[in-house]
Design a protein around this motif. Structure first.
Motif, PDB file in Angstrom:
ATOM      1  N   PHE A 130       0.849  -1.185   0.000  1.00 13.04           N
ATOM      2  CA  PHE A 130       0.000   0.000   0.000  1.00 13.04           C
ATOM      3  C   PHE A 130       0.889   1.240   0.000  1.00 13.04           C
ATOM      4  CE2 PHE A 130      -2.630  -3.395   1.562  1.00 13.04           C
ATOM      5  CZ  PHE A 130      -3.836  -3.170   0.923  1.00 13.04           C
ATOM      6  N   LEU A 131       0.580   2.154  -0.921  1.00 13.00           N
ATOM      7  CA  LEU A 131       1.337   3.393  -1.052  1.00 13.00           C
ATOM      8  C   LEU A 131       0.440   4.582  -0.767  1.00 13.00           C
ATOM      9  CD1 LEU A 131       3.390   1.512  -2.476  1.00 13.00           C
ATOM     10  CD2 LEU A 131       3.784   3.352  -4.113  1.00 13.00           C
ATOM     11  N   GLU A 132       1.033   5.613  -0.158  1.00 14.35           N
ATOM     12  CA  GLU A 132       0.293   6.852   0.089  1.00 14.35           C
ATOM     13  C   GLU A 132      -0.298   7.378  -1.215  1.00 14.35           C
ATOM     14  OE1 GLU A 132       1.403  10.012   2.957  1.00 14.35           O
ATOM     15  OE2 GLU A 132       3.294   8.897   3.042  1.00 14.35           O
ATOM     16  N   TYR A 133      -1.495   7.956  -1.086  1.00 13.59           N
ATOM     17  CA  TYR A 133      -2.219   8.412  -2.270  1.00 13.59           C
ATOM     18  C   TYR A 133      -2.871   9.755  -2.005  1.00 13.59           C
ATOM     19  CZ  TYR A 133      -6.166   8.715  -5.520  1.00 13.59           C
ATOM     20  OH  TYR A 133      -7.088   9.138  -6.442  1.00 13.59           O
ATOM     21  N   LEU A 134      -2.740  10.657  -2.975  1.00 18.77           N
ATOM     22  CA  LEU A 134      -3.459  11.920  -2.974  1.00 18.77           C
ATOM     23  C   LEU A 134      -4.395  11.925  -4.170  1.00 18.77           C
ATOM     24  CD1 LEU A 134      -0.545  14.412  -2.208  1.00 18.77           C
ATOM     25  CD2 LEU A 134      -2.310  13.607  -0.616  1.00 18.77           C
ATOM     26  N   PRO A 135      -5.691  12.198  -3.971  1.00 17.79           N
ATOM     27  CA  PRO A 135      -6.617  12.214  -5.100  1.00 17.79           C
ATOM     28  C   PRO A 135      -6.101  13.105  -6.232  1.00 17.79           C
ATOM     29  CG  PRO A 135      -7.832  12.368  -3.047  1.00 17.79           C
ATOM     30  CD  PRO A 135      -6.375  12.471  -2.692  1.00 17.79           C
ATOM     31  N   GLY A 136      -6.121  12.558  -7.439  1.00 16.45           N
ATOM     32  CA  GLY A 136      -5.681  13.302  -8.616  1.00 16.45           C
ATOM     33  C   GLY A 136      -4.217  13.133  -8.975  1.00 16.45           C
ATOM     34  N   GLN A 137      -3.455  12.395  -8.161  1.00 17.80           N
ATOM     35  CA  GLN A 137      -2.032  12.232  -8.467  1.00 17.80           C
ATOM     36  C   GLN A 137      -1.850  11.371  -9.716  1.00 17.80           C
ATOM     37  OE1 GLN A 137      -0.847   9.951  -4.833  1.00 17.80           O
ATOM     38  NE2 GLN A 137       0.207   8.591  -6.238  1.00 17.80           N
ATOM     39  N   PRO A 138      -0.715  11.529 -10.428  1.00 16.49           N
ATOM     40  CA  PRO A 138      -0.468  10.708 -11.628  1.00 16.49           C
ATOM     41  C   PRO A 138      -0.415   9.222 -11.277  1.00 16.49           C
ATOM     42  CG  PRO A 138       1.076  12.556 -11.498  1.00 16.49           C
ATOM     43  CD  PRO A 138       0.343  12.500 -10.183  1.00 16.49           C
ATOM     44  N   MET A 139      -0.881   8.408 -12.216  1.00 18.04           N
ATOM     45  CA  MET A 139      -0.914   6.962 -12.011  1.00 18.04           C
ATOM     46  C   MET A 139      -0.283   6.279 -13.224  1.00 18.04           C
ATOM     47  SD  MET A 139      -2.704   6.788  -9.144  1.00 18.04           S
ATOM     48  CE  MET A 139      -3.739   5.373  -8.930  1.00 18.04           C
ATOM     49  N   ARG A 140       0.070   5.029 -13.045  1.00 20.92           N
ATOM     50  CA  ARG A 140       0.502   4.197 -14.168  1.00 20.92           C
ATOM     51  C   ARG A 140      -0.391   2.967 -14.199  1.00 20.92           C
ATOM     52  NH1 ARG A 140       3.517  -0.274 -12.664  1.00 20.92           N
ATOM     53  NH2 ARG A 140       4.209  -0.311 -10.505  1.00 20.92           N
ATOM     54  N   THR A 141      -0.386   2.265 -15.297  1.00 20.69           N
ATOM     55  CA  THR A 141      -1.233   1.078 -15.442  1.00 20.69           C
ATOM     56  C   THR A 141      -0.406  -0.173 -15.150  1.00 20.69           C
ATOM     57  OG1 THR A 141      -2.557   2.209 -17.103  1.00 20.69           O
ATOM     58  CG2 THR A 141      -2.755  -0.179 -17.003  1.00 20.69           C
ATOM     59  N   ASN A 142      -0.921  -1.037 -14.266  1.00 21.29           N
ATOM     60  CA  ASN A 142      -0.186  -2.267 -13.961  1.00 21.29           C
ATOM     61  C   ASN A 142      -0.484  -3.345 -15.007  1.00 21.29           C
ATOM     62  OD1 ASN A 142      -2.610  -3.630 -13.250  1.00 21.29           O
ATOM     63  ND2 ASN A 142      -2.334  -3.216 -11.072  1.00 21.29           N
ATOM     64  N   ARG A 143       0.058  -4.529 -14.806  1.00 26.98           N
ATOM     65  CA  ARG A 143      -0.062  -5.575 -15.836  1.00 26.98           C
ATOM     66  C   ARG A 143      -1.490  -6.079 -16.014  1.00 26.98           C
ATOM     67  NH1 ARG A 143       2.877  -8.365 -11.689  1.00 26.98           N
ATOM     68  NH2 ARG A 143       1.743 -10.132 -10.797  1.00 26.98           N
ATOM     69  N   TYR A 144      -2.383  -5.727 -15.085  1.00 34.71           N
ATOM     70  CA  TYR A 144      -3.784  -6.123 -15.220  1.00 34.71           C
ATOM     71  C   TYR A 144      -4.637  -4.991 -15.795  1.00 34.71           C
ATOM     72  CZ  TYR A 144      -2.340 -10.043 -12.339  1.00 34.71           C
ATOM     73  OH  TYR A 144      -1.686 -11.156 -11.862  1.00 34.71           O
ATOM     74  N   GLY A 145      -3.992  -3.901 -16.190  1.00 32.21           N
ATOM     75  CA  GLY A 145      -4.718  -2.779 -16.756  1.00 32.21           C
ATOM     76  C   GLY A 145      -5.357  -1.868 -15.721  1.00 32.21           C
ATOM     77  N   ILE A 146      -4.933  -1.991 -14.462  1.00 33.28           N
ATOM     78  CA  ILE A 146      -5.511  -1.203 -13.373  1.00 33.28           C
ATOM     79  C   ILE A 146      -4.547  -0.080 -12.999  1.00 33.28           C
ATOM     80  CG2 ILE A 146      -6.343  -1.272 -10.987  1.00 33.28           C
ATOM     81  CD1 ILE A 146      -6.930  -4.286 -11.461  1.00 33.28           C
ATOM     82  N   PRO A 147      -5.018   1.161 -12.896  1.00 32.24           N
ATOM     83  CA  PRO A 147      -4.136   2.262 -12.491  1.00 32.24           C
ATOM     84  C   PRO A 147      -3.644   2.078 -11.057  1.00 32.24           C
ATOM     85  CG  PRO A 147      -6.159   3.102 -13.489  1.00 32.24           C
ATOM     86  CD  PRO A 147      -6.367   1.637 -13.236  1.00 32.24           C
ATOM     87  N   GLU A 148      -2.382   2.405 -10.849  1.00 37.79           N
ATOM     88  CA  GLU A 148      -1.814   2.382  -9.501  1.00 37.79           C
ATOM     89  C   GLU A 148      -0.693   3.414  -9.435  1.00 37.79           C
ATOM     90  OE1 GLU A 148       1.514  -1.174  -9.759  1.00 37.79           O
ATOM     91  OE2 GLU A 148      -0.476  -1.719  -9.045  1.00 37.79           O
ATOM     92  N   PRO A 149      -0.337   3.870  -8.234  1.00 44.38           N
ATOM     93  CA  PRO A 149       0.760   4.833  -8.110  1.00 44.38           C
ATOM     94  C   PRO A 149       2.089   4.200  -8.523  1.00 44.38           C
ATOM     95  CG  PRO A 149      -0.503   4.675  -6.061  1.00 44.38           C
ATOM     96  CD  PRO A 149      -0.923   3.532  -6.937  1.00 44.38           C
ATOM     97  N   ASP A 150       3.029   5.045  -8.968  1.00 41.69           N
ATOM     98  CA  ASP A 150       4.390   4.567  -9.217  1.00 41.69           C
ATOM     99  C   ASP A 150       4.961   4.011  -7.923  1.00 41.69           C
ATOM    100  OD1 ASP A 150       4.917   5.006 -11.947  1.00 41.69           O
ATOM    101  OD2 ASP A 150       5.154   7.146 -11.580  1.00 41.69           O
ATOM    102  N   LEU A 151       5.664   2.900  -8.030  1.00 39.61           N
ATOM    103  CA  LEU A 151       6.252   2.274  -6.849  1.00 39.61           C
ATOM    104  C   LEU A 151       7.376   3.158  -6.319  1.00 39.61           C
ATOM    105  CD1 LEU A 151       6.149  -0.143  -4.998  1.00 39.61           C
ATOM    106  CD2 LEU A 151       7.719  -1.330  -6.528  1.00 39.61           C
ATOM    107  N   ASP A 152       7.194   3.649  -5.111  1.00 34.53           N
ATOM    108  CA  ASP A 152       8.158   4.536  -4.452  1.00 34.53           C
ATOM    109  C   ASP A 152       8.259   4.075  -3.003  1.00 34.53           C
ATOM    110  OD1 ASP A 152       9.487   6.547  -3.084  1.00 34.53           O
ATOM    111  OD2 ASP A 152       8.392   8.187  -4.031  1.00 34.53           O
TER     112      ASP A 152
END
Length: 198
Positions: free
Chosen positions: A91-113
């Protein structure tokens, strides 16, 4: 719906079809209703750190809810696929509206940081997507077991509270339960919180 004569796979297929059949307007109204009622529930009010998800495949969309929780000072987190442990989540911290990337299942998620990882011990509440649920709090997911594996290794007393989010059309009389299934503490739909029998 009764699933007594259905396999888990057939049940999952029927329930996914039911939620995907909802119109865009029905989905929008469900998201609005969820954002209106769920923030005032005791489990949510008492939680400082809340994990939720980006809706996919007809899931009840918590994006408006996330905005409300953010304005109320909640720390938000989103699941990402674990880079080292197959079929587990971080689980990664999230702010509504932040940029996302698409994972291998086609689901948006935050960049791994790694600096934004929220340890499970710091999460008070997880709002989970589901495919189906029953009144005993049993949840059927998409079949990958990501949440069950991630949560199943935690001591029951130490794990976050769990609220499954779903459309009413995803309720069944009784789900076939597997030993690894992690039960919910509550289920929330657009209509409100559902009391669980067990």
């Amino acid at each position: 719906m009764s699933v007594d004569t259905l396999s888990r796979a057939a049940c999952r297929h029927q329930l996914r079809q039911a939620r995907r059949a909802l119109s865009p307007e029905q989905q929008k109204q469900a998201a609005i209703s969820l954002a209106r009622h769920l923030p005032d529930h005791t489990l949510v009010q008492h939680a400082q750190s809340v994990a939720l998800y980006i809706a996919n495949d007809g899931e009840l969309d918590p994006h408006l809810l996330a905005e409300v929780l953010h304005t109320r000072g909640k720390r938000l987190a989103l699941p990402v696929l674990h880079p080292f442990h197959s079929q587990h989540l971080l689980f990664l911290e999230y702010l509504p509206g932040q940029p996302m990337r698409t994972n291998r299942y086609g689901i948006p998620e935050p960049d791994l940081d790694k600096t934004r990882v929220v340890p499970m011990a710091e999460l008070d509440l997880i709002l989970l997507p589901l495919v189906g649920f029953d009144n005993a709090g049993n949840r059927m997911g998409m079949g990958g077991g990501f949440y069950d594996r991630t949560l199943g290794c935690l001591d029951m007393g130490a794990r976050p509270q769990l609220i499954g989010l779903a459309h009413e059309c995803q309720r069944v009389d009784q789900l076939p339960v597997a030993p690894w299934d992690v039960p919910m503490d509550a289920i929330a739909t657009a209509g409100g919180l559902i009391d669980l029998a067990g």
